[in-house]
Design an enzyme around this catalytic site. Structure first.
Site, PDB file in Angstrom:
ATOM      1  N   GLU A 186      21.833  48.432  26.203  1.00 48.79           N
ATOM      2  CA  GLU A 186      23.779  48.681  25.980  1.00 48.79           C
ATOM      3  C   GLU A 186      23.980  49.832  27.336  1.00 48.79           C
ATOM      4  O   GLU A 186      24.922  49.803  27.544  1.00 48.79           O
ATOM      5  CB  GLU A 186      23.828  49.306  24.310  1.00 48.79           C
ATOM      6  CG  GLU A 186      23.684  48.001  23.666  1.00 48.79           C
ATOM      7  CD  GLU A 186      24.285  46.758  24.004  1.00 48.79           C
ATOM      8  OE1 GLU A 186      25.925  46.309  24.839  1.00 48.79           O
ATOM      9  OE2 GLU A 186      24.614  45.722  23.180  1.00 48.79           O
ATOM     10  N   SER A 236      30.168  46.666  31.359  1.00 46.56           N
ATOM     11  CA  SER A 236      31.628  45.286  30.434  1.00 46.56           C
ATOM     12  C   SER A 236      32.510  45.994  30.527  1.00 46.56           C
ATOM     13  O   SER A 236      33.343  45.692  29.555  1.00 46.56           O
ATOM     14  CB  SER A 236      30.550  44.716  29.201  1.00 46.56           C
ATOM     15  OG  SER A 236      30.199  45.259  28.352  1.00 46.56           O
ATOM     16  N   HIS A 239      25.541  41.373  29.934  1.00 41.65           N
ATOM     17  CA  HIS A 239      23.950  40.781  28.978  1.00 41.65           C
ATOM     18  C   HIS A 239      23.425  39.665  30.463  1.00 41.65           C
ATOM     19  O   HIS A 239      22.004  40.124  30.364  1.00 41.65           O
ATOM     20  CB  HIS A 239      24.080  40.840  27.948  1.00 41.65           C
ATOM     21  CG  HIS A 239      23.582  41.682  26.432  1.00 41.65           C
ATOM     22  ND1 HIS A 239      23.515  42.550  26.813  1.00 41.65           N
ATOM     23  CD2 HIS A 239      25.296  42.402  25.914  1.00 41.65           C
ATOM     24  CE1 HIS A 239      23.273  43.564  25.825  1.00 41.65           C
ATOM     25  NE2 HIS A 239      25.028  42.842  25.329  1.00 41.65           N
ATOM     26  N   HIS A 243      31.489  40.556  27.203  1.00 39.90           N
ATOM     27  CA  HIS A 243      30.484  41.534  26.970  1.00 39.90           C
ATOM     28  C   HIS A 243      29.973  40.878  26.797  1.00 39.90           C
ATOM     29  O   HIS A 243      28.146  41.383  28.107  1.00 39.90           O
ATOM     30  CB  HIS A 243      30.634  42.060  25.862  1.00 39.90           C
ATOM     31  CG  HIS A 243      29.303  43.234  25.254  1.00 39.90           C
ATOM     32  ND1 HIS A 243      29.295  44.549  25.635  1.00 39.90           N
ATOM     33  CD2 HIS A 243      28.371  42.430  24.370  1.00 39.90           C
ATOM     34  CE1 HIS A 243      27.982  45.142  25.612  1.00 39.90           C
ATOM     35  NE2 HIS A 243      27.331  44.366  24.680  1.00 39.90           N
TER      36      HIS A 243
HETATM   37 FE   LIG Z   1      25.687  43.953  23.609  1.00 39.34          FE
END
Ligand SMILES: [Fe+2]
Length: 297
Positions: A175, A194, A134, A129
């Site tokens: 996010e 993700s 990111h 993730h």
């Molecule tokens: Fe995150």
């Protein structure tokens, strides 16, 4: 700003800034294989769905190289591009520590990777993730500046006791954000890109609302932490997101927000720019318990 004394101390083995060595050589073949499995699944489905900046970031950072990335190698490439680096932490860190790192262009990442039983859902962010989700956008100069600005704003929000409001900005952009690109909706939020299931849901499912980005409105809006979002906010560009964040005077905004009620995660209000009014069928079915109990994130 220094870390507030009320924050807990870092766990044994962690530095004062909560970082730990990644210990890349300690990963097992099975852990590297887990990364490869997750990578292959997302890399096959994201072209055409994710924003071009994300796909270019994967490429330029050479994240398709087999195995869990070595943070030192990754940071060297990222440093050349935007001055960011990736540092390992043992788990969730206090808010002030997280913001301090962002403000100094350091992204904190979990070093563990999920097990096969956790393929689609885990509570704490793992290295897949954090790094796959990111890091690619940290290679984009404008998004890189936005993340630093968010860290600086986060530190200030603690002084105003307004972290719960500002956290919604992170949630609905970093996010779970969507972006309009050449007239089409694309994914950029790390929690979406993700996740195999949410990548499809956020873009294609008729259930959620998709609303134009509005900073004040978004900071009133509750969110789901345990399931797919009921509303996604759509930005026009990273530049617009950065400029709005830099140009907003947050202190009076926090004061105004303190006098306004929160909005439910599935609310639609008068001034919303509604791109898609979702039927919310998924959320209703989940609430009624008539859907599967797995959250598939
Ligand atoms: Fe995150």
């Amino acid at each position: 700003m220094s870390i507030a004394p009320s924050n807990p101390l870092p766990p044994p083995g962690a530095a004062a800034d909560w970082t730990v060595p990644q210990n890349w050589r300690g990963y097992t073949p099975a852990e590297h294989a887990m990364w490869d499995r997750l990578f292959a699944r997302q890399a096959a489905m994201l072209p055409g769905r994710a924003t071009s900046a994300f796909l270019e970031g994967l490429d330029v950072l050479r994240l398709s190289k087999a195995g869990i990335p070595d943070f030192d190698e990754l940071s060297a490439r990222l440093m050349d591009l935007t001055g960011w680096s990736v540092v390992a932490v043992p788990g969730l860190v206090p808010d002030a520590v997280f913001f301090e790192h962002l403000a100094h262009r350091q992204f904190v990442a979990g070093r563990f990777i999920r097990t096969p039983a956790q393929l689609d859902y885990l509570q704490e962010p793992d290295v897949f993730h954090d790094v796959f989700g990111h890091v690619p956008l940290l290679a984009d100069p404008v998004f890189a500046d936005y993340m630093q600005a968010y860290g600086e704003g986060g530190l200030r929000s603690l002084q105003y006791g307004a972290l719960d409001k500002l956290a919604r900005l992170y949630w609905y952009t970093v996010e779970f954000g969507l972006i309009r690109e050449a007239g089409e909706l694309k994914l950029y939020g790390a929690g979406i890109v993700s996740s195999y299931g949410e990548s499809i849901f956020a873009l294609e499912d008729p259930s959620p609302h998709r609303l134009g980005f509005d900073l004040k409105r978004l900071m009133r809006t509750q969110y789901r932490i345990d399931d797919y979002q009921q509303t996604y906010f759509v930005i026009d560009s990273f530049d617009d997101l950065l400029q709005q964040t830099l140009q907003t005077d947050f202190a009076p905004l926090y004061a105004e927000l303190a006098g306004l009620s929160d909005l439910e995660a599935d609310a639609i209000v008068e001034d919303d720019v509604v791109l898609n009014r979702g039927a919310q069928a998924y959320a209703k079915a989940r609430r009624a318990g008539s859907s599967s109990s797995s959250t598939n994130r």
